[in-house]
Design a protein around this motif. Structure first.
Motif, short mmCIF file in Angstrom:
data_model
loop_
_atom_site.label_atom_id
_atom_site.label_comp_id
_atom_site.label_asym_id
_atom_site.label_seq_id
_atom_site.Cartn_x
_atom_site.Cartn_y
_atom_site.Cartn_z
N LEU A 135 0.81 -1.22 0.00
CA LEU A 135 0.00 0.00 0.00
C LEU A 135 0.85 1.27 0.00
O LEU A 135 0.29 2.38 0.03
N GLY A 136 2.14 1.13 -0.06
CA GLY A 136 3.02 2.29 -0.03
C GLY A 136 2.85 3.18 -1.25
O GLY A 136 2.67 2.71 -2.37
N GLY A 137 2.89 4.49 -1.03
CA GLY A 137 2.86 5.43 -2.14
C GLY A 137 1.49 5.84 -2.61
O GLY A 137 1.39 6.61 -3.57
N VAL A 138 0.42 5.36 -1.98
CA VAL A 138 -0.92 5.81 -2.37
C VAL A 138 -1.15 7.16 -1.69
O VAL A 138 -1.27 7.24 -0.47
N LYS A 150 -7.79 2.68 -5.05
CA LYS A 150 -6.37 2.38 -5.25
C LYS A 150 -5.85 1.45 -4.16
O LYS A 150 -5.08 0.52 -4.43
N LEU A 151 -6.25 1.70 -2.91
CA LEU A 151 -5.82 0.84 -1.82
C LEU A 151 -6.31 -0.60 -2.04
O LEU A 151 -5.57 -1.57 -1.84
N GLN A 152 -7.55 -0.73 -2.47
CA GLN A 152 -8.12 -2.05 -2.71
C GLN A 152 -7.42 -2.76 -3.87
O GLN A 152 -7.16 -3.97 -3.80
N LYS A 153 -7.10 -2.02 -4.92
CA LYS A 153 -6.39 -2.62 -6.05
C LYS A 153 -5.02 -3.12 -5.63
O LYS A 153 -4.59 -4.21 -6.03
N ARG A 154 -4.33 -2.31 -4.83
CA ARG A 154 -3.01 -2.73 -4.35
C ARG A 154 -3.11 -4.00 -3.51
O ARG A 154 -2.30 -4.93 -3.66
N ALA A 155 -4.10 -4.03 -2.61
CA ALA A 155 -4.28 -5.22 -1.76
C ALA A 155 -4.63 -6.44 -2.60
O ALA A 155 -4.17 -7.55 -2.32
N SER A 156 -5.43 -6.22 -3.64
CA SER A 156 -5.85 -7.32 -4.49
C SER A 156 -4.66 -7.97 -5.20
O SER A 156 -4.63 -9.18 -5.40
N ARG A 157 -3.67 -7.16 -5.56
CA ARG A 157 -2.53 -7.69 -6.31
C ARG A 157 -1.70 -8.67 -5.49
O ARG A 157 -0.95 -9.47 -6.05
N VAL A 158 -1.83 -8.60 -4.16
CA VAL A 158 -1.09 -9.55 -3.31
C VAL A 158 -2.04 -10.60 -2.73
O VAL A 158 -1.71 -11.27 -1.75
N GLY A 159 -3.23 -10.74 -3.34
CA GLY A 159 -4.15 -11.80 -2.97
C GLY A 159 -5.14 -11.47 -1.89
O GLY A 159 -5.95 -12.33 -1.50
N LEU A 196 -19.20 2.90 2.82
CA LEU A 196 -18.71 3.50 1.58
C LEU A 196 -17.54 2.70 1.01
O LEU A 196 -17.45 2.49 -0.20
N PHE A 197 -16.65 2.26 1.89
CA PHE A 197 -15.50 1.47 1.44
C PHE A 197 -15.97 0.17 0.78
O PHE A 197 -15.40 -0.26 -0.23
N SER A 198 -17.02 -0.43 1.34
CA SER A 198 -17.55 -1.68 0.77
C SER A 198 -18.21 -1.43 -0.58
O SER A 198 -18.12 -2.26 -1.50
N VAL A 199 -18.88 -0.28 -0.73
CA VAL A 199 -19.49 0.06 -2.02
C VAL A 199 -18.40 0.23 -3.09
O VAL A 199 -18.54 -0.25 -4.22
N VAL A 200 -17.32 0.90 -2.72
CA VAL A 200 -16.20 1.05 -3.65
C VAL A 200 -15.66 -0.32 -4.06
O VAL A 200 -15.34 -0.56 -5.23
N ASN A 201 -15.60 -1.24 -3.10
CA ASN A 201 -15.11 -2.58 -3.39
C ASN A 201 -15.99 -3.29 -4.41
O ASN A 201 -15.50 -3.95 -5.34
N LEU A 202 -17.31 -3.16 -4.25
CA LEU A 202 -18.22 -3.78 -5.21
C LEU A 202 -18.04 -3.17 -6.60
O LEU A 202 -17.96 -3.90 -7.59
N LEU A 203 -17.96 -1.85 -6.67
CA LEU A 203 -17.79 -1.20 -7.97
C LEU A 203 -16.48 -1.62 -8.63
O LEU A 203 -16.42 -1.82 -9.85
#
Length: 260
Positions: A135-138, A150-159, A196-203
């Protein structure tokens, strides 16, 4: 100060900025500014660029890009005054970075698809971040919806992610119940953020940019609300909610039919 390695018009803009910042003969307002005071204008100009693109106004886009470029020159001038770096170094740095990140264009790497390029790009950025973590650099200054995505995408890349959209859907229901059960302002604020964070995750799982989606929703609301105001027979506060809903549906119908 000029630099022959920069195009003539860029040199001119740089010289104008240096004159504005001159401690003896410059503009008092410009002289007083620093990085923190100018940062909000930089963010605002970036949004105005996005707005011109959204409206497909090329004339306005040209002007807004100039305003955004001025922000780069402004920050670079202040950095030069502080002995940190100058505009030439900024331009050279981004040029070097783009060449390094596109070895399939400027080198011998073989990248055949946009998806493969995105993967290679992220690997290079991860190497640049070093030990900062996934999550560094966001950037903290990003709009909250954009930063959440962006945070969710970064987390997703590491599973660290749901396998499909069913997980986020269930999480939204769970967070909505927790919000409804929350007691006190602090707890409601906490649960509202989780919702709101969960809604972003769904989108994100539906490949929808939440920032773009909400910006478009804001625009639709403005257009429809203005229609209601302009067509209402009396002040809005004097209408019943049923009457206002009728106006709202008329506004949506006018929107679909392309009427103002």
């Amino acid at each position: 100060m000029t630099d022959s390695s920069l195009p003539r018009e860029i040199q001119r803009l740089r010289a104008i900025m240096a004159s504005l910042r001159d401690p003896k003969t410059g503009c008092p307002w410009d002289i007083e500014q620093d990085f923190k005071s100018i940062a909000p204008y930089t963010i605002e100009e970036a949004y105005e660029v996005a707005d011109a693109i959204e409206r497909e106004d090329m004339g306005e886009l040209r002007g807004e890009l100039g305003d955004l470029l001025l922000q780069v020159v402004y920050h670079s001038q202040m950095a030069e005054e502080a002995g940190a770096f100058d505009l030439t170094e900024v331009v050279r740095g981004i040029s070097d970075k783009m060449v390094a990140r596109h070895p399939h264009v400027f080198g011998d790497a073989d990248v055949r698809t946009a998806e493969a390029q995105t993967s290679a790009w992220e690997m290079m950025k991860a190497q640049e971040r070093g030990d900062a973590g996934a999550l560094g650099g966001v950037a903290l200054a990003l709009p909250a919806l954009m930063r959440a995505a962006k945070l969710q995408k970064r987390a997703s890349r590491v599973g660290f992610d749901w396998p499909d959209s069913e997980g986020p859907k269930a999480k939204i229901s769970e967070e909505l119940q927790e919000l409804e059960a929350a007691e006190g302002e602090a707890e409601r604020l906490h649960e509202a953020g989780d919702l709101l964070f969960s809604v972003v995750n769904l989108l994100r799982h539906m490949n929808i940019d939440p920032e773009v989606a909400l910006r478009q929703a804001n625009s639709r609301f403005e257009t429809r609300f203005q229609y209601v105001e302009e067509n209402s027979a009396k002040p809005l506060k004097d209408h019943t909610i049923t009457e206002l809903e009728d106006y709202w549906q008329a506004a949506k119908s006018a929107e679909r039919n392309g009427r103002p």
